[in-house]
Design a protein around this motif. Structure first.
Motif, PDB file in Angstrom:
ATOM      1  N   VAL A 211       0.984  -1.362   0.092  1.00  0.00           N
ATOM      2  CA  VAL A 211      -0.118   0.132   0.050  1.00  0.00           C
ATOM      3  C   VAL A 211       0.946   1.270  -0.128  1.00  0.00           C
ATOM      4  O   VAL A 211       1.696   1.314   0.741  1.00  0.00           O
ATOM      5  N   SER A 212       0.784   2.143  -0.933  1.00  0.00           N
ATOM      6  CA  SER A 212       1.509   3.299  -1.004  1.00  0.00           C
ATOM      7  C   SER A 212       1.093   4.230  -0.037  1.00  0.00           C
ATOM      8  O   SER A 212      -0.013   4.312   0.057  1.00  0.00           O
ATOM      9  N   ASP A 213       1.940   4.945   0.441  1.00  0.00           N
ATOM     10  CA  ASP A 213       1.523   6.097   1.576  1.00  0.00           C
ATOM     11  C   ASP A 213       0.343   5.718   2.630  1.00  0.00           C
ATOM     12  O   ASP A 213      -0.399   6.018   2.673  1.00  0.00           O
ATOM     13  N   PRO A 214       1.023   4.613   3.492  1.00  0.00           N
ATOM     14  CA  PRO A 214      -0.033   3.898   4.287  1.00  0.00           C
ATOM     15  C   PRO A 214      -0.172   5.374   5.454  1.00  0.00           C
ATOM     16  O   PRO A 214       0.719   5.977   5.741  1.00  0.00           O
ATOM     17  N   GLN A 215      -1.495   5.516   6.039  1.00  0.00           N
ATOM     18  CA  GLN A 215      -1.625   6.441   7.235  1.00  0.00           C
ATOM     19  C   GLN A 215      -1.425   5.605   8.487  1.00  0.00           C
ATOM     20  O   GLN A 215      -1.617   4.571   8.630  1.00  0.00           O
ATOM     21  N   PRO A 216      -0.861   6.274   9.395  1.00  0.00           N
ATOM     22  CA  PRO A 216      -0.719   6.037  10.853  1.00  0.00           C
ATOM     23  C   PRO A 216      -2.101   5.349  11.366  1.00  0.00           C
ATOM     24  O   PRO A 216      -2.835   6.077  11.254  1.00  0.00           O
ATOM     25  N   GLY A 217      -1.927   4.154  11.869  1.00  0.00           N
ATOM     26  CA  GLY A 217      -3.354   3.769  12.351  1.00  0.00           C
ATOM     27  C   GLY A 217      -4.353   2.944  11.273  1.00  0.00           C
ATOM     28  O   GLY A 217      -5.317   2.289  11.957  1.00  0.00           O
ATOM     29  N   TRP A 218      -3.646   2.831   9.956  1.00  0.00           N
ATOM     30  CA  TRP A 218      -4.672   2.532   9.160  1.00  0.00           C
ATOM     31  C   TRP A 218      -4.774   0.609   9.654  1.00  0.00           C
ATOM     32  O   TRP A 218      -3.801   0.136   9.908  1.00  0.00           O
ATOM     33  N   MET A 219      -5.933   0.331   9.125  1.00  0.00           N
ATOM     34  CA  MET A 219      -6.075  -1.103   9.138  1.00  0.00           C
ATOM     35  C   MET A 219      -7.278  -1.516   8.009  1.00  0.00           C
ATOM     36  O   MET A 219      -7.910  -0.789   7.430  1.00  0.00           O
ATOM     37  N   ILE A 236      -4.540 -17.972 -19.072  1.00  0.00           N
ATOM     38  CA  ILE A 236      -6.003 -17.801 -18.545  1.00  0.00           C
ATOM     39  C   ILE A 236      -6.535 -16.632 -18.176  1.00  0.00           C
ATOM     40  O   ILE A 236      -5.891 -15.652 -18.220  1.00  0.00           O
ATOM     41  N   GLY A 237      -7.798 -16.665 -18.141  1.00  0.00           N
ATOM     42  CA  GLY A 237      -8.602 -15.332 -17.752  1.00  0.00           C
ATOM     43  C   GLY A 237      -8.509 -14.900 -16.290  1.00  0.00           C
ATOM     44  O   GLY A 237      -7.754 -15.283 -15.688  1.00  0.00           O
ATOM     45  N   SER A 238      -9.286 -13.912 -15.947  1.00  0.00           N
ATOM     46  CA  SER A 238      -9.298 -13.353 -14.655  1.00  0.00           C
ATOM     47  C   SER A 238     -10.551 -14.017 -13.957  1.00  0.00           C
ATOM     48  O   SER A 238     -11.484 -14.041 -14.438  1.00  0.00           O
ATOM     49  N   TYR A 239     -10.407 -14.384 -12.787  1.00  0.00           N
ATOM     50  CA  TYR A 239     -11.538 -15.330 -12.081  1.00  0.00           C
ATOM     51  C   TYR A 239     -11.809 -14.316 -10.746  1.00  0.00           C
ATOM     52  O   TYR A 239     -10.868 -13.906 -10.057  1.00  0.00           O
ATOM     53  N   ASP A 240     -13.054 -14.316 -10.292  1.00  0.00           N
ATOM     54  CA  ASP A 240     -13.352 -13.486  -9.209  1.00  0.00           C
ATOM     55  C   ASP A 240     -13.081 -14.734  -8.120  1.00  0.00           C
ATOM     56  O   ASP A 240     -14.116 -15.385  -8.045  1.00  0.00           O
ATOM     57  N   VAL A 241     -12.492 -14.078  -7.109  1.00  0.00           N
ATOM     58  CA  VAL A 241     -12.163 -15.013  -6.158  1.00  0.00           C
ATOM     59  C   VAL A 241     -12.358 -14.513  -4.712  1.00  0.00           C
ATOM     60  O   VAL A 241     -11.990 -14.866  -3.714  1.00  0.00           O
ATOM     61  N   THR A 242     -13.389 -13.534  -4.519  1.00  0.00           N
ATOM     62  CA  THR A 242     -13.509 -12.837  -3.630  1.00  0.00           C
ATOM     63  C   THR A 242     -14.159 -13.809  -2.479  1.00  0.00           C
ATOM     64  O   THR A 242     -13.907 -13.457  -1.383  1.00  0.00           O
ATOM     65  N   GLN A 243     -15.216 -14.462  -2.731  1.00  0.00           N
ATOM     66  CA  GLN A 243     -15.680 -15.317  -1.958  1.00  0.00           C
ATOM     67  C   GLN A 243     -14.713 -16.209  -1.072  1.00  0.00           C
ATOM     68  O   GLN A 243     -15.028 -16.748   0.167  1.00  0.00           O
ATOM     69  N   TYR A 244     -13.484 -16.252  -1.701  1.00  0.00           N
ATOM     70  CA  TYR A 244     -12.549 -17.181  -0.849  1.00  0.00           C
ATOM     71  C   TYR A 244     -11.546 -16.211  -0.207  1.00  0.00           C
ATOM     72  O   TYR A 244     -10.616 -17.020   0.693  1.00  0.00           O
ATOM     73  N   MET A 245     -11.540 -15.102  -0.207  1.00  0.00           N
ATOM     74  CA  MET A 245     -10.927 -14.077   0.329  1.00  0.00           C
ATOM     75  C   MET A 245     -11.257 -13.844   1.859  1.00  0.00           C
ATOM     76  O   MET A 245     -12.144 -13.535   2.092  1.00  0.00           O
ATOM     77  N   THR A 246     -10.396 -13.702   3.083  1.00  0.00           N
ATOM     78  CA  THR A 246     -10.468 -13.534   4.178  1.00  0.00           C
ATOM     79  C   THR A 246      -9.643 -12.579   4.991  1.00  0.00           C
ATOM     80  O   THR A 246      -8.311 -12.764   4.653  1.00  0.00           O
ATOM     81  N   ARG A 247     -10.153 -11.812   5.532  1.00  0.00           N
ATOM     82  CA  ARG A 247      -9.428 -10.865   6.446  1.00  0.00           C
ATOM     83  C   ARG A 247      -8.943 -11.601   7.711  1.00  0.00           C
ATOM     84  O   ARG A 247      -9.796 -11.742   8.474  1.00  0.00           O
ATOM     85  N   THR A 248      -7.593 -11.831   7.773  1.00  0.00           N
ATOM     86  CA  THR A 248      -7.185 -12.709   8.907  1.00  0.00           C
ATOM     87  C   THR A 248      -6.221 -12.017   9.758  1.00  0.00           C
ATOM     88  O   THR A 248      -5.855 -12.380  10.724  1.00  0.00           O
ATOM     89  N   GLY A 249      -6.202 -10.745   9.744  1.00  0.00           N
ATOM     90  CA  GLY A 249      -5.779  -9.548  10.605  1.00  0.00           C
ATOM     91  C   GLY A 249      -5.561  -8.524  10.259  1.00  0.00           C
ATOM     92  O   GLY A 249      -6.356  -8.083   9.340  1.00  0.00           O
ATOM     93  N   ASP A 250      -5.464  -7.520  11.315  1.00  0.00           N
ATOM     94  CA  ASP A 250      -5.743  -6.064  10.855  1.00  0.00           C
ATOM     95  C   ASP A 250      -5.008  -5.598   9.367  1.00  0.00           C
ATOM     96  O   ASP A 250      -5.459  -4.911   8.932  1.00  0.00           O
ATOM     97  N   LEU A 251      -3.851  -6.308   9.062  1.00  0.00           N
ATOM     98  CA  LEU A 251      -3.062  -6.073   7.999  1.00  0.00           C
ATOM     99  C   LEU A 251      -2.712  -7.327   7.226  1.00  0.00           C
ATOM    100  O   LEU A 251      -1.709  -7.306   6.669  1.00  0.00           O
ATOM    101  N   GLU A 252      -3.662  -8.196   7.581  1.00  0.00           N
ATOM    102  CA  GLU A 252      -3.303  -9.619   6.879  1.00  0.00           C
ATOM    103  C   GLU A 252      -4.628  -9.881   6.136  1.00  0.00           C
ATOM    104  O   GLU A 252      -5.548 -10.101   6.228  1.00  0.00           O
ATOM    105  N   LEU A 253      -4.300 -10.568   4.661  1.00  0.00           N
ATOM    106  CA  LEU A 253      -5.220 -11.141   3.827  1.00  0.00           C
ATOM    107  C   LEU A 253      -4.980 -12.554   3.704  1.00  0.00           C
ATOM    108  O   LEU A 253      -3.676 -13.103   3.489  1.00  0.00           O
ATOM    109  N   THR A 254      -5.869 -13.236   3.510  1.00  0.00           N
ATOM    110  CA  THR A 254      -5.811 -14.842   2.982  1.00  0.00           C
ATOM    111  C   THR A 254      -6.555 -14.990   2.055  1.00  0.00           C
ATOM    112  O   THR A 254      -7.857 -14.652   2.151  1.00  0.00           O
ATOM    113  N   VAL A 255      -6.237 -15.936   1.088  1.00  0.00           N
ATOM    114  CA  VAL A 255      -6.980 -16.364   0.060  1.00  0.00           C
ATOM    115  C   VAL A 255      -6.772 -17.911  -0.114  1.00  0.00           C
ATOM    116  O   VAL A 255      -5.723 -18.243  -0.644  1.00  0.00           O
TER     117      VAL A 255
END
Length: 415
Positions: A211-219, A236-255
């Motif tokens: 993330v460019s220019d993160p702000q203090p305290g952002w999550m 291959i093309g582009s696949y929507d995988v939003t349903q498999y994405m999970t916020r696993t921490g304030d600054l962490e994503l898991t797919v």
């Protein structure tokens, strides 16, 4: 002792004085001024803010009575500093040996507060605010909001600092009215897009480096899915995988794309030809207890922050005290020292405020740990975030500044 409010108009600091002899005669009377022992030291007060007789602000002057033995004038001016006291005396002898007290005065300043709310359960007593500001010669007064009802439309989350503008009715007391708005949550939001690569279709990572220019305290937005995600690869093309994405921490994503899905089949095929690409469009937030803008006179206070439960009463009251402080110009980065005799600024006397730091505005680091600008757990009410050890009071560094702030209507930044 007469308590006088001095900041509502340019005339308020001028006090009419009158003395009358017990006989009709023209004589010269001498007027004396005694500042109180606890007045703000003159080295912190510019000439224009000092008390005294006449434009020069002298401590003594003389004037004749009229033919009826009456001497009255408008030459006495109070200071602009809260809780300064002055004793005015008058006598017929130049040395003051026969002087008698004419009047005693104490300086007060007025600030108005109008309160609006999204839900009546957000409304709270402001007694601690009144108690704290009166210690420094500021007499707050709560008034009804101008132009309509105090109730405004409910909105679960404030996501932009400009959103409260549409909820604020007109100002009633120009330049001196802090307009308080009690909302549910303040999550200032910003949407960011970034792409990362992986060797497989399961990915878990810290988002802050991307993330460019993160702000203090952002999550990341406090939701299991704070945005969208698409995945693709070579051939291959582009696949929507939003349903498999999970916020696993304030600054962490898991797919984790599960086996047997069309996306999993395509991604497994593509990874043999090169890295997989994951494009995220997610919301970041900064969760605030409140914020204020001097130019608008707006003071926005959150009922909740992150959890479901309301914030405790005392911290919310502390946030109002804190944000009103910003509206009055706290915390200044520099402090000016003045010549004690003529009130002119000393060129070498403009010095850095030792407790000031900049973190989303001017704040006070008294008793704080950590380092600039991310100090932790300061005790002054002007520390930048609320916590159990932050008091509802101005510290020993900030209190004298609040006391001597010139709050004249004409000089305030509120609308």
């Amino acid at each position: 002792m007469e308590k006088l409010i001095v900041n509502l108009s340019s005339k308020d600091r001028t006090v009419h004085s009158k003395a009358e002899l017990d006989k009709k005669a023209k004589v010269r009377l001498y007027w004396f001024l005694e500042p109180g022992p606890n007045n703000t030291p003159l080295k912190w007060v510019p000439a224009a803010d000092r008390g005294g007789f006449g434009e020069a602000g002298v401590m003594k002057f003389s004037m004749n009575t009229d033919s009826n033995g009456v001497c009255e004038h408008d030459d006495f001016r109070l200071s602009a500093c809260g809780l300064d006291t002055f004793k005015v005396s008058v006598g017929s002898k130049k040395d003051g040996s026969d002087k008698k007290t004419n009047k005693e005065y104490e300086v007060w300043r007025r600030v108005y507060l109008s309160v609006r709310y999204m839900d009546s359960k957000f409304v709270m007593p402001l007694d601690p605010l009144h108690t704290e500001y009166r210690k420094h010669g500021i007499w707050p007064k709560e008034i009804p909001p101008g132009g309509g009802s105090a109730k405004v439309k409910y909105q679960e989350v404030i996501t932009k600092d400009t959103e409260p503008d549409a909820m604020m009715q007109p100002v009633t007391e120009h330049k001196l009215e802090g307009r308080v708005l009690l909302v549910d949550r303040i999550w200032l939001a910003s949407k960011r897009e970034f792409t990362v690569q992986s060797n497989g279709r399961h990915i878990q990572f810290d988002v802050s480096p991307f993330v460019s220019d993160p702000q203090p305290g952002w999550m990341l937005w406090d939701h299991p899915q704070p945005g969208t995600c698409t995945a693709g690869g070579v051939g291959i093309g582009s696949y929507d995988v939003t349903q498999y994405m999970t916020r696993t921490g304030d600054l962490e994503l898991t797919v984790k794309v599960p086996n047997g899905t069309p996306a999993a089949t395509a991604l497994d095929e593509a990874k043999a030809r090169g890295k997989l690409s994951w494009t995220f469009k997610v919301w970041f937030i900064e969760i605030l207890n409140g914020f204020a803008y001097e130019k608008d006179g707006t003071i926005v206070i959150a009922n909740r922050t992150r959890g479901q439960a309301p914030r405790p009463l005392a911290p919310r009251q502390g946030t109002v005290i804190h944000e009103v402080g910003h509206g009055l110009g706290m915390v200044p980065a520099k402090i000016q020292e003045y010549n004690e005799f003529n009130g002119n600024p000393i060129k070498s006397g403009l010095k850095k405020n030792p407790t000031h730091y900049q973190n989303g505005g001017g704040h006070c680091k008294t008793a704080a740990g950590g380092s600039n600008p991310d100090y932790i757990d300061g005790t002054c009410v002007m520390f930048h975030y609320g916590h159990n050890s932050r008091t509802l009071q101005f510290c020993g560094s900030c209190a004298p500044i609040v006391k001597r702030r010139n709050l004249n209507r004409s000089s305030m930044k509120w609308p």
